[in-house]
Scaffold this active site. Structure first.
Site, PDB file in Angstrom:
ATOM      1  N   SER A 224       0.813  -1.081  -0.132  1.00  0.00           N
ATOM      2  CA  SER A 224       0.013   0.212  -0.012  1.00  0.00           C
ATOM      3  C   SER A 224       0.926   1.286   0.143  1.00  0.00           C
ATOM      4  CB  SER A 224      -0.999  -0.004   1.327  1.00  0.00           C
ATOM      5  OG  SER A 224      -0.278   0.075   2.437  1.00  0.00           O
ATOM      6  N   GLY A 226      -0.063   4.762   0.641  1.00  0.00           N
ATOM      7  CA  GLY A 226      -0.917   5.713   1.168  1.00  0.00           C
ATOM      8  C   GLY A 226      -1.849   6.328   0.040  1.00  0.00           C
ATOM      9  N   GLY A 229      -2.359   4.785  -3.722  1.00  0.00           N
ATOM     10  CA  GLY A 229      -3.023   3.435  -3.988  1.00  0.00           C
ATOM     11  C   GLY A 229      -2.175   2.488  -3.800  1.00  0.00           C
ATOM     12  N   GLY A 255      -4.836   1.036   5.739  1.00  0.00           N
ATOM     13  CA  GLY A 255      -4.141  -0.275   5.494  1.00  0.00           C
ATOM     14  C   GLY A 255      -4.742  -1.373   6.228  1.00  0.00           C
ATOM     15  N   ASP A 256      -5.499  -1.298   7.312  1.00  0.00           N
ATOM     16  CA  ASP A 256      -6.149  -2.311   7.818  1.00  0.00           C
ATOM     17  C   ASP A 256      -7.672  -2.253   7.053  1.00  0.00           C
ATOM     18  OD1 ASP A 256      -4.383  -2.321  10.064  1.00  0.00           O
ATOM     19  OD2 ASP A 256      -5.579  -0.529  11.135  1.00  0.00           O
TER      20      ASP A 256
HETATM   21  N1  LIG Z   1      -5.097  10.128   1.758  1.00  0.00           N
HETATM   22  C1  LIG Z   1      -5.763   9.003   1.246  1.00  0.00           C
HETATM   23  N2  LIG Z   1      -6.809   9.277   0.195  1.00  0.00           N
HETATM   24  C2  LIG Z   1      -7.192   7.980  -0.477  1.00  0.00           C
HETATM   25  N3  LIG Z   1      -6.877   6.910  -0.117  1.00  0.00           N
HETATM   26  C3  LIG Z   1      -5.771   6.733   0.827  1.00  0.00           C
HETATM   27  C4  LIG Z   1      -5.203   7.637   1.518  1.00  0.00           C
HETATM   28  N4  LIG Z   1      -4.334   7.309   2.481  1.00  0.00           N
HETATM   29  C5  LIG Z   1      -4.634   5.844   2.119  1.00  0.00           C
HETATM   30  N5  LIG Z   1      -5.607   5.444   1.218  1.00  0.00           N
HETATM   31  C6  LIG Z   1      -5.627   4.222   0.820  1.00  0.00           C
HETATM   32  O1  LIG Z   1      -5.420   3.230   1.875  1.00  0.00           O
HETATM   33  C7  LIG Z   1      -4.607   2.265   1.639  1.00  0.00           C
HETATM   34  C8  LIG Z   1      -3.792   2.029   2.747  1.00  0.00           C
HETATM   35  O2  LIG Z   1      -3.030   3.010   2.958  1.00  0.00           O
HETATM   36  P1  LIG Z   1      -1.549   3.118   3.679  1.00  0.00           P
HETATM   37  O3  LIG Z   1      -0.666   2.908   2.666  1.00  0.00           O
HETATM   38  O4  LIG Z   1      -1.580   4.411   4.194  1.00  0.00           O
HETATM   39  O5  LIG Z   1      -1.570   1.908   4.811  1.00  0.00           O
HETATM   40  P2  LIG Z   1      -0.943   1.737   6.150  1.00  0.00           P
HETATM   41  O6  LIG Z   1       0.315   2.788   6.253  1.00  0.00           O
HETATM   42  O7  LIG Z   1      -0.925   0.299   6.080  1.00  0.00           O
HETATM   43  O8  LIG Z   1      -2.027   2.366   7.154  1.00  0.00           O
HETATM   44  P3  LIG Z   1      -2.224   1.746   8.853  1.00  0.00           P
HETATM   45  O9  LIG Z   1      -1.242   0.672   9.058  1.00  0.00           O
HETATM   46  O10 LIG Z   1      -2.330   2.934   9.547  1.00  0.00           O
HETATM   47  O11 LIG Z   1      -3.854   0.937   8.539  1.00  0.00           O
HETATM   48  C9  LIG Z   1      -3.807   2.985   0.225  1.00  0.00           C
HETATM   49  O12 LIG Z   1      -3.291   1.576  -0.521  1.00  0.00           O
HETATM   50  C10 LIG Z   1      -5.146   3.601  -0.451  1.00  0.00           C
HETATM   51  O13 LIG Z   1      -5.818   2.777  -1.153  1.00  0.00           O
HETATM   52 MG   LIG Z   2      -0.267  -0.820   7.954  1.00  0.00          MG
END
Ligand SMILES: Nc1ncnc2c1ncn2[C@@H]1O[C@H](COP(=O)(O)OP(=O)(O)OP(=O)(O)O)[C@@H](O)[C@H]1O
Ligand SMILES: [Mg+2]
Length: 335
Positions: A224, A226, A229, A255-256
């Site tokens: 992922s 952020g 995508g 991400g969850d």
């Molecule tokens: N600001 C944003 N706008 C739209 N979609 C987002 C945004 N931030 C995250 N996403 C979506 O959420 C998915 C997961 O986000 P991210 O990569 O931040 O996960 P993470 O760092 O594992 O988060 P966490 O561990 O807090 O759950 C991304 O692949 C994207 O599809």
């Molecule tokens: Mg995560």
């Protein structure tokens, strides 16, 4: 049934302040308190989508009791083991006058004894036998060995054909990969921290890192990125999911929600077998339909950014978002 594992859950406390100033007394404008931990968030999102969900892990003390009650109240089968120590807190400080990510204070969690870990493995074995998908998320509390997820993957394999999804970082991620999970979901920092990913562009580095985790033994990797995508590197091909960024939302727990969406799309196997309704059935990555699975999971992740706190989604919003996710297959030489 989707079984979520949270070995180090937490009561999440969020303080809202105008601006975080060190070494000063600050007025808190709002406080939120809720049960969390990554696997608990996965369970909440899946339950909000009407899935049959059980949550397990290690909880103790007064906060553990609060967490178990909250989980049960959310319509999730509560299957946590009790430990002697007190469940930890995480403190998030949101600055309302300064855009950006919150400041997080993460307690390490209570120490787990050998007897408590042994007891958990036994409980997990009987739960895994009933599961279609098992998700394992987050950090490990002190006393639990770094190969905990690897062990739980082997236990799962010994009792069921459940798909296993792992969302963690560092050494626990590397060791989990060696046990052959069906899917791992690192974010970019976790991926780059766990692999020696080299490449000219961001996408090249992500593809190289994901290939590295597959070399270690993970069948498929969804990274992922952020608001940018995600990227899937799988036995069936590679895909890039992109969508618009949601400004001003709460990305903690996105991400969850993505993991919950991937778990739901795997459960679609069963749903499709019995009665082919349910849009999740169409996105079954276990049958090679990665594009649709990523679309639906991305919709849920976006909906979770829009929601006030981690683990919350509006499934109707997720469906609308999913329609606008762009999916492109990445062809060409494998990194
Ligand atoms: N600001 C944003 N706008 C739209 N979609 C987002 C945004 N931030 C995250 N996403 C979506 O959420 C998915 C997961 O986000 P991210 O990569 O931040 O996960 P993470 O760092 O594992 O988060 P966490 O561990 O807090 O759950 C991304 O692949 C994207 O599809
Ligand atoms: Mg995560």
């Amino acid at each position: 049934m989707i079984l979520t594992v949270t070995l180090n859950p937490a009561i999440d406390v969020t303080y809202y302040v105008d601006e975080l100033v060190r070494q000063a007394g600050l007025r808190v404008t709002r406080v939120l308190e809720r049960s969390g931990g990554k696997g608990v968030n996965v369970a909440r999102v899946a339950a909000a989508c009407a899935a049959d969900v059980a949550a397990t892990g290690l909880t103790g003390g007064r906060r553990g009791q609060q967490l178990r009650a909250d989980v049960a109240e959310a319509g999730i089968h509560e299957e946590f083991c009790r430990i002697k120590g007190e469940t930890r807190r995480t403190v998030n400080i949101v600055e309302t006058e300064r855009p950006g990510l919150p400041t997080e204070l993460r307690e390490p969690g209570p120490p787990i004894s050998q007897a408590e870990w042994d007891h958990f493995r036994k409980r997990f074995k009987s739960l895994a036998a009933e599961a279609d998908v098992v998700t394992m998320s987050g950090s490990l509390p002190p006393g639990v060995p770094a190969d905990a997820y690897a062990t739980l993957i082997s236990v799962t394999r010994s009792v069921s054909a459940a798909k296993v999804i792992v969302d963690t970082g560092g050494e626990p991620l590397r060791l989990a990969c060696a046990a052959g999970p069906d899917l791992v979901k690192p974010n970019e920092a976790e991926l780059l921290g766990a692999t020696a990913a080299d490449g000219r562009t961001r996408l090249d580095r992500v593809l190289a890192g994901a290939a590295g985790l597959r070399d270690l033994g993970a069948a498929a990797v969804v990274v992922s990125l952020g608001s940018s995508g995600s990227v899937a590197v799988t036995p069936d091909g590679r895909w890039r999911a992109s969508h618009t960024a949601i400004p001003g939302g709460n990305p903690v727990g996105a991400g969850d929600a993505l993991v919950a969406g991937l778990a739901l799309s795997a459960v679609g196997i069963r749903a499709a077998g019995s009665r082919a309704d349910g849009s999740w059935a169409a996105g079954n990555w276990a049958a090679g339909n990665w594009a649709q699975a990523l679309r639906q999971a991305s919709g849920l992740a976006m909906a979770s950014v829009l929601a006030a706190s981690a683990g919350e989604v509006d499934p109707a919003a997720a469906k609308r978002f999913a329609e606008h996710v762009r999916i492109r297959e990445i062809r060409g030489a494998k990194a």
